[in-house]
Design a protein around this motif. Structure first.
Motif, PDB file in Angstrom:
ATOM      1  N   MET A   1       0.941  -1.236  -0.010  1.00  0.00           N
ATOM      2  CA  MET A   1      -0.256   0.127   0.000  1.00  0.00           C
ATOM      3  C   MET A   1       0.713   1.302  -0.165  1.00  0.00           C
ATOM      4  N   ALA A   2       0.536   2.502  -0.830  1.00  0.00           N
ATOM      5  CA  ALA A   2       1.403   3.444  -0.934  1.00  0.00           C
ATOM      6  C   ALA A   2       1.228   4.333   0.373  1.00  0.00           C
ATOM      7  N   THR A   3       2.379   4.704   0.689  1.00  0.00           N
ATOM      8  CA  THR A   3       2.585   5.623   1.904  1.00  0.00           C
ATOM      9  C   THR A   3       1.789   7.005   1.550  1.00  0.00           C
ATOM     10  N   LYS A   4       1.128   7.774   2.431  1.00  0.00           N
ATOM     11  CA  LYS A   4       0.671   8.827   2.310  1.00  0.00           C
ATOM     12  C   LYS A   4       1.636  10.016   2.579  1.00  0.00           C
ATOM     13  N   LEU A   5       1.745  10.850   1.561  1.00  0.00           N
ATOM     14  CA  LEU A   5       2.805  11.830   1.641  1.00  0.00           C
ATOM     15  C   LEU A   5       2.623  12.959   2.375  1.00  0.00           C
ATOM     16  N   PHE A   6       1.550  13.442   2.443  1.00  0.00           N
ATOM     17  CA  PHE A   6       1.071  14.621   3.138  1.00  0.00           C
ATOM     18  C   PHE A   6      -0.242  14.459   3.990  1.00  0.00           C
ATOM     19  N   THR A   7      -0.573  15.383   4.698  1.00  0.00           N
ATOM     20  CA  THR A   7      -1.838  15.633   5.123  1.00  0.00           C
ATOM     21  C   THR A   7      -2.540  16.537   4.131  1.00  0.00           C
ATOM     22  N   LYS A   8      -3.856  15.870   3.845  1.00  0.00           N
ATOM     23  CA  LYS A   8      -4.777  16.737   2.615  1.00  0.00           C
ATOM     24  C   LYS A   8      -5.149  17.995   3.329  1.00  0.00           C
ATOM     25  N   PRO A   9      -5.051  19.130   2.595  1.00  0.00           N
ATOM     26  CA  PRO A   9      -5.374  20.519   3.162  1.00  0.00           C
ATOM     27  C   PRO A   9      -6.634  20.695   3.322  1.00  0.00           C
ATOM     28  N   LYS A  10      -7.140  21.704   4.434  1.00  0.00           N
ATOM     29  CA  LYS A  10      -8.370  22.048   4.777  1.00  0.00           C
ATOM     30  C   LYS A  10      -8.678  23.324   4.847  1.00  0.00           C
ATOM     31  N   LEU A  11      -7.883  24.168   5.093  1.00  0.00           N
ATOM     32  CA  LEU A  11      -7.775  25.608   5.177  1.00  0.00           C
ATOM     33  C   LEU A  11      -7.507  26.054   3.741  1.00  0.00           C
ATOM     34  N   LEU A  12      -8.162  27.323   3.588  1.00  0.00           N
ATOM     35  CA  LEU A  12      -7.711  27.896   2.316  1.00  0.00           C
ATOM     36  C   LEU A  12      -6.295  28.423   2.282  1.00  0.00           C
ATOM     37  N   SER A  13      -5.718  28.887   3.360  1.00  0.00           N
ATOM     38  CA  SER A  13      -4.428  29.152   3.543  1.00  0.00           C
ATOM     39  C   SER A  13      -3.530  28.006   3.164  1.00  0.00           C
ATOM     40  N   GLU A  14      -3.735  26.765   3.525  1.00  0.00           N
ATOM     41  CA  GLU A  14      -3.080  25.528   3.267  1.00  0.00           C
ATOM     42  C   GLU A  14      -3.007  25.211   1.641  1.00  0.00           C
ATOM     43  N   PHE A  15      -4.363  25.220   0.882  1.00  0.00           N
ATOM     44  CA  PHE A  15      -4.429  25.347  -0.579  1.00  0.00           C
ATOM     45  C   PHE A  15      -3.436  26.226  -0.974  1.00  0.00           C
ATOM     46  N   ALA A 235      -8.931  29.076 -13.957  1.00  0.00           N
ATOM     47  CA  ALA A 235      -7.435  28.637 -13.599  1.00  0.00           C
ATOM     48  C   ALA A 235      -7.418  28.340 -12.230  1.00  0.00           C
ATOM     49  N   ILE A 236      -7.746  29.353 -11.351  1.00  0.00           N
ATOM     50  CA  ILE A 236      -7.558  29.163  -9.844  1.00  0.00           C
ATOM     51  C   ILE A 236      -8.440  28.167  -9.171  1.00  0.00           C
ATOM     52  N   GLU A 237      -9.529  27.789  -9.709  1.00  0.00           N
ATOM     53  CA  GLU A 237     -10.566  26.880  -9.482  1.00  0.00           C
ATOM     54  C   GLU A 237     -10.003  25.667  -9.863  1.00  0.00           C
ATOM     55  N   THR A 238      -9.535  25.545 -10.938  1.00  0.00           N
ATOM     56  CA  THR A 238      -8.895  24.324 -11.628  1.00  0.00           C
ATOM     57  C   THR A 238      -7.679  23.635 -10.698  1.00  0.00           C
ATOM     58  N   VAL A 239      -6.821  24.664 -10.400  1.00  0.00           N
ATOM     59  CA  VAL A 239      -5.858  24.225  -9.673  1.00  0.00           C
ATOM     60  C   VAL A 239      -6.222  23.708  -8.043  1.00  0.00           C
ATOM     61  N   LEU A 240      -7.153  24.495  -7.666  1.00  0.00           N
ATOM     62  CA  LEU A 240      -7.609  24.149  -6.125  1.00  0.00           C
ATOM     63  C   LEU A 240      -8.535  22.749  -6.294  1.00  0.00           C
ATOM     64  N   ASP A 241      -9.134  22.510  -7.228  1.00  0.00           N
ATOM     65  CA  ASP A 241      -9.987  21.300  -7.391  1.00  0.00           C
ATOM     66  C   ASP A 241      -8.936  20.140  -7.575  1.00  0.00           C
ATOM     67  N   SER A 242      -7.908  20.206  -8.260  1.00  0.00           N
ATOM     68  CA  SER A 242      -6.945  19.100  -8.574  1.00  0.00           C
ATOM     69  C   SER A 242      -6.207  18.936  -7.133  1.00  0.00           C
ATOM     70  N   ILE A 243      -5.851  19.887  -6.503  1.00  0.00           N
ATOM     71  CA  ILE A 243      -4.975  19.645  -5.190  1.00  0.00           C
ATOM     72  C   ILE A 243      -6.074  18.907  -4.058  1.00  0.00           C
ATOM     73  N   ASP A 244      -7.312  19.469  -4.038  1.00  0.00           N
ATOM     74  CA  ASP A 244      -8.250  18.770  -3.162  1.00  0.00           C
ATOM     75  C   ASP A 244      -8.487  17.337  -3.479  1.00  0.00           C
ATOM     76  N   ALA A 245      -8.427  16.952  -4.776  1.00  0.00           N
ATOM     77  CA  ALA A 245      -8.546  15.571  -5.133  1.00  0.00           C
ATOM     78  C   ALA A 245      -7.582  14.597  -4.840  1.00  0.00           C
ATOM     79  N   GLY A 246      -6.362  15.158  -4.886  1.00  0.00           N
ATOM     80  CA  GLY A 246      -5.096  14.299  -4.707  1.00  0.00           C
ATOM     81  C   GLY A 246      -4.939  13.773  -3.445  1.00  0.00           C
ATOM     82  N   ASP A 247      -4.606  12.477  -3.251  1.00  0.00           N
ATOM     83  CA  ASP A 247      -4.462  11.653  -1.992  1.00  0.00           C
ATOM     84  C   ASP A 247      -3.209  11.601  -1.592  1.00  0.00           C
ATOM     85  N   PHE A 248      -2.043  11.715  -2.786  1.00  0.00           N
ATOM     86  CA  PHE A 248      -0.886  11.369  -2.004  1.00  0.00           C
ATOM     87  C   PHE A 248       0.323  12.681  -2.494  1.00  0.00           C
TER      88      PHE A 248
END
Length: 365
Positions: A1-15, A235-248
């Motif tokens: 199983m792949a090791t999780k690389l990071f904690t998924k962001p939740k706050l806007l500042s983290e995104f 462009a901003i929305e697309t980048v935020l969406d792609s970050i939010d969907a990433g698991d690793f």
């Protein structure tokens, strides 16, 4: 199983910090307002791809709803107004006299722009843009009888467009209809929902033709339905969406709008073959570019061990490159190479002779 690389962001500042780190844009946030936006090296290609897909969909939006873009009016001059284009279409195109049609318009806004209403109370996120943001408008001209049907049909089609290119299609909602009976207008907005709040990404408004120009009203077209999105917001929305969907730590950008669609690497423990492999990688990059595939060229494209290559994969996954090609010493002997998919992290074997047909088909499908 792949090791999780990071904690998924939740706050806007983290995104926003991930956006900056991955060279898409830098921005500050204050009271749910994204401001001081500075677009970085990867965003121009992303914006260009979004604009191309927007134009394509605007022209395909409905078989019976023909749409004209700016290129079709160049012979009449570069600075025609919307109503002048409208008049030209009615004059030259008999079909447009009897059915609804649309006019696309890309408009450079000449002053600061505020998108949405930043609010701590309802978690609405505002975006403040400077430096001439680009508005993508499409004006659909319809009869009063058809206006309600097309108003809701265009809403569905535009929502589906956002869903098509999103990593999380379920994040989009259409607001309640706002109606101004005195002006005879109706409007809605398409919103993207995130853990930190909602962002207005497109507006759709229906208005009388004579609200634009009292002389423009005709028996064939009595209502405008205008859709508007801003290229920079998309462009901003697309980048935020792609970050939010990433698991690793990967950015899940759609292959058709990713700023770079492919990378090409070589690997060999034998230093005597490194130059030949580098030359082969450059040749493959050239072939792909001739097929209109955008390539991310990096200085460190040759590796001597697998662990270094896997580390590179993490870097390009983090900026959303959907595919990578890897050549090795076997490629020099038999012409076979590996094609890696970002989303599955799996590789398939393809032959160099299939390159010009197979790879472009992936991005056209």
């Amino acid at each position: 199983m792949a090791t999780k690389l990071f904690t998924k962001p939740k706050l806007l500042s983290e995104f926003l910090e991930i956006c900056r780190k991955n060279n898409y844009f830098a921005a500050n946030v204050e009271n749910n307002l994204i401001k001081n936006v500075n677009f970085l090296s990867h965003t121009p290609n992303l914006k260009g791809n979004i604009e191309r897909q927007w134009l394509l969909k605007s022209k395909e939006i409905q078989n019976s709803l023909k749409t004209y873009d700016n290129d079709e009016f160049l012979e009449y001059g570069e600075n025609l107004s919307l109503l002048e284009k409208y008049a030209l279409v009615l004059k030259r195109d008999r079909i447009a006299r009897s059915v609804p049609f649309g006019l696309t318009e890309i408009e450079n806004f000449t002053k600061e722009m505020m998108i949405g209403n930043a609010s701590d109370e309802n978690t609405s996120i505002g975006i403040q843009l400077e430096n001439y943001p680009k508005m993508l408008n499409c004006w659909y001209l319809v009869s009063d009888k058809q206006s309600q049907e097309y108003f809701y049909r265009i809403q569905r089609i535009r929502k589906l467009w956002w869903m098509k290119y999103a990593a999380n299609p379920g994040r989009f909602v259409i607001s309640e209809v706002k109606q101004d009976e005195e002006k005879d207008t109706k409007s809605v907005s398409i919103k993207a929902t995130y853990p930190f709040g909602t962002i207005d990404i497109e507006s759709i408004e229906m208005m009388p033709v004579d609200s634009i120009n009292s002389e423009a009203k005709s028996k064939n077209a009595t209502k405008f339905i205008k859709t508007t999105t801003v290229s920079e917001v998309a462009a901003i929305e697309t980048v935020l969406d792609s970050i939010d969907a990433g698991d690793f730590g990967e950015m899940c950008l759609h292959r058709k709008i990713a700023p770079y669609q492919c990378t090409v690497y070589s690997i060999s423990k034998d230093s005597s073959t490194s130059k030949e492999l580098k030359d082969l990688a450059k040749y493959i990059s050239m072939l792909l570019q001739r097929s209109q595939i955008s390539i991310l060229n990096t200085d460190d494209c040759h590796f001597s061990d697998v662990s270094a290559l896997e580390h590179k994969y993490k870097e390009i996954d983090a900026i959303g490159v959907p595919y990578s090609i890897v050549v090795d010493t076997n490629s020099l002997e038999n012409g076979f190479m590996k094609l890696r998919n970002r989303d599955t992290t799996l590789s398939e074997t393809i032959h160099i002779s299939d390159l010009n047909d197979y790879i472009p088909q992936i991005f056209q499908s």
